[in-house]
Motif scaffolding. Structure first.
Motif, short mmCIF file in Angstrom:
data_model
loop_
_atom_site.label_atom_id
_atom_site.label_comp_id
_atom_site.label_asym_id
_atom_site.label_seq_id
_atom_site.Cartn_x
_atom_site.Cartn_y
_atom_site.Cartn_z
N LEU A 29 -52.61 -60.41 -28.32
CA LEU A 29 -52.85 -61.44 -29.33
C LEU A 29 -53.76 -60.96 -30.46
CD1 LEU A 29 -53.40 -64.45 -26.90
CD2 LEU A 29 -51.26 -63.65 -27.91
N PHE A 30 -54.46 -59.87 -30.25
CA PHE A 30 -55.34 -59.33 -31.29
C PHE A 30 -54.54 -58.70 -32.42
CE2 PHE A 30 -58.35 -58.82 -27.61
CZ PHE A 30 -59.38 -59.62 -28.10
N ASP A 31 -55.16 -58.57 -33.59
CA ASP A 31 -54.59 -57.75 -34.64
C ASP A 31 -54.58 -56.30 -34.15
OD1 ASP A 31 -57.17 -56.24 -35.94
OD2 ASP A 31 -57.68 -58.26 -35.25
N ARG A 32 -53.81 -55.45 -34.80
CA ARG A 32 -53.57 -54.10 -34.28
C ARG A 32 -54.86 -53.32 -34.11
NH1 ARG A 32 -49.61 -49.34 -36.77
NH2 ARG A 32 -50.29 -47.72 -35.32
N GLU A 33 -55.73 -53.35 -35.09
CA GLU A 33 -56.96 -52.56 -35.02
C GLU A 33 -57.83 -53.00 -33.85
OE1 GLU A 33 -60.46 -52.96 -37.89
OE2 GLU A 33 -59.59 -51.04 -38.51
N THR A 34 -58.03 -54.31 -33.72
CA THR A 34 -58.85 -54.82 -32.62
C THR A 34 -58.19 -54.53 -31.29
OG1 THR A 34 -59.66 -56.61 -34.04
CG2 THR A 34 -59.99 -56.86 -31.69
N ARG A 35 -56.87 -54.71 -31.22
CA ARG A 35 -56.15 -54.47 -29.98
C ARG A 35 -56.35 -53.03 -29.50
NH1 ARG A 35 -51.68 -56.44 -31.53
NH2 ARG A 35 -50.67 -54.57 -32.31
N GLU A 36 -56.22 -52.09 -30.41
CA GLU A 36 -56.40 -50.69 -30.02
C GLU A 36 -57.82 -50.42 -29.55
OE1 GLU A 36 -52.98 -48.70 -32.93
OE2 GLU A 36 -55.12 -48.41 -33.39
N ARG A 37 -58.78 -51.03 -30.21
CA ARG A 37 -60.17 -50.83 -29.80
C ARG A 37 -60.45 -51.47 -28.44
NH1 ARG A 37 -63.04 -51.99 -35.72
NH2 ARG A 37 -62.64 -49.90 -36.57
N VAL A 38 -59.84 -52.61 -28.18
CA VAL A 38 -59.97 -53.24 -26.86
C VAL A 38 -59.39 -52.32 -25.78
CG1 VAL A 38 -59.11 -55.14 -25.41
CG2 VAL A 38 -60.05 -55.62 -27.68
N TRP A 39 -58.25 -51.72 -26.06
CA TRP A 39 -57.66 -50.78 -25.10
C TRP A 39 -58.60 -49.60 -24.84
CZ3 TRP A 39 -52.22 -50.39 -27.84
CH2 TRP A 39 -51.50 -51.57 -27.60
N LEU A 40 -59.20 -49.08 -25.90
CA LEU A 40 -60.11 -47.94 -25.75
C LEU A 40 -61.31 -48.32 -24.88
CD1 LEU A 40 -60.09 -46.58 -29.42
CD2 LEU A 40 -59.00 -45.50 -27.43
#
Length: 313
Positions: A29-40
């Protein structure tokens, strides 16, 4: 050779897919940048957990030769290398270094999470309610603080960081009540000794059938606390951008649903592992969308708060 960002993100995405269906669903549900950072961030947390517990993505144990203190030393060494901006040879730990270059995550935030692994390495058990919350703070609330930083909350916005911490504490309380049987099988118990004494449950007897009904009210206490911390977190979520708010509220609903299911089942909560079905998750995500458009109900920060728990170290 250091991993490039794209490779780190790809590894982290696979890690969250294997390790947590609930967080993986909410992260979409996050925008792409936030989503990638959450994964990291998830990848680093997952790797630390796996080293500490000698597991693979929280699954089957991988027998090793290191004692708990040595495993903690491995986590700390790799984390310190990552924070110093050096390649660690592990994409999960390099992910933390990447995050610290992109977000306002501070070394102090990381240290608070490492303190949770130190508690487990020391075979620590909570004696009081505050002890239990202190544990929840280090193993999950402090991760909530890092998650807020990933979403751009400044390091000096103490109130919002407190609210983010409260969501992590709510998540961990849900884990504790869901995993009573599983933890006992591994020689662990995260409910306070004082609670069990009040219920006349002897040490090491928590999962004996004749104590199951005495355990239910103590678990209900933890579930009630989880609701208070979750309500506080919803206030903080309102300060985030819409997609971030939607994702956080979805995660709150899904994890809160685990605690509510445990409470609903009462003495039968541990016949099978309590979980939220995919259909329920979809309903909660849809409900969170509309909730994200409304002002949350006022809720005080529960006591003890993040700063009070951190000060007890």
């Amino acid at each position: 050779m250091p991993f490039n960002r794209a490779a780190l993100v790809a590894e982290a995405r696979e890690s969250i897919r294997l390790g947590s269906k609930s967080f993986a669903a909410a992260s979409r549900l996050f925008d792409r940048e936030t989503r990638e950072r959450v994964w990291l961030l998830y990848a680093w947390c997952r790797a630390c957990d796996d080293i500490a517990d000698e597991q693979d993505h929280g699954g089957a144990s991988i027998p090793g030769k290191l004692d708990p203190e040595s495993r903690l030393a491995t986590i700390r060494t790799l984390t310190e290398l990552a924070m110093a901006g050096e390649a660690t040879g592990s994409p999960a730990f390099d992910a933390l270094g990447q995050l610290m270059r992109e977000t306002p995550i501070t070394p102090a935030m990381v240290e608070d999470v490492l303190a949770g692994f130190a508690l487990d390495a020391a075979d620590w058990r909570p004696r009081s309610e505050t002890d239990m919350l202190r544990y929840c703070y280090h193993v999950a609330g402090a991760v909530g603080v890092m998650m807020a930083a990933v979403m751009g909350v400044p390091a000096d916005d103490e109130d919002t960081l407190d609210r983010a911490c409260d969501l992590g504490i709510a998540f961990q309380l849900a884990n504790i009540v869901r995993d009573v049987w599983e933890d006992d099988a591994n020689g662990r118990c995260y409910l306070p000794v004082e609670w069990l004494v009040e219920a006349d449950i002897p040490p090491g007897e928590i999962t004996k059938p004749h104590y199951r009904y005495a355990l239910v009210p103590q678990v209900a206490r933890a579930c009630a606390m989880a609701r208070e911390y979750e309500a506080s977190a919803r206030v903080g979520a309102a300060r985030l951008a819409f997609r971030q708010r939607w994702a956080v509220l979805s995660a709150a609903g899904i994890y809160g649903g685990i605690a509510r299911e445990v409470e609903r089942l009462g003495a039968h909560a541990w016949d099978h592992r309590a979980r939220v079905s995919m259909l329920q998750k979809l309903r909660l995500i849809a409900g969170a969308f509309f909730e994200a458009k409304r002002e949350p109900a006022p809720a005080p920060i529960p006591r003890p708060s993040r700063r009070e728990l951190a000060a007890r170290n």
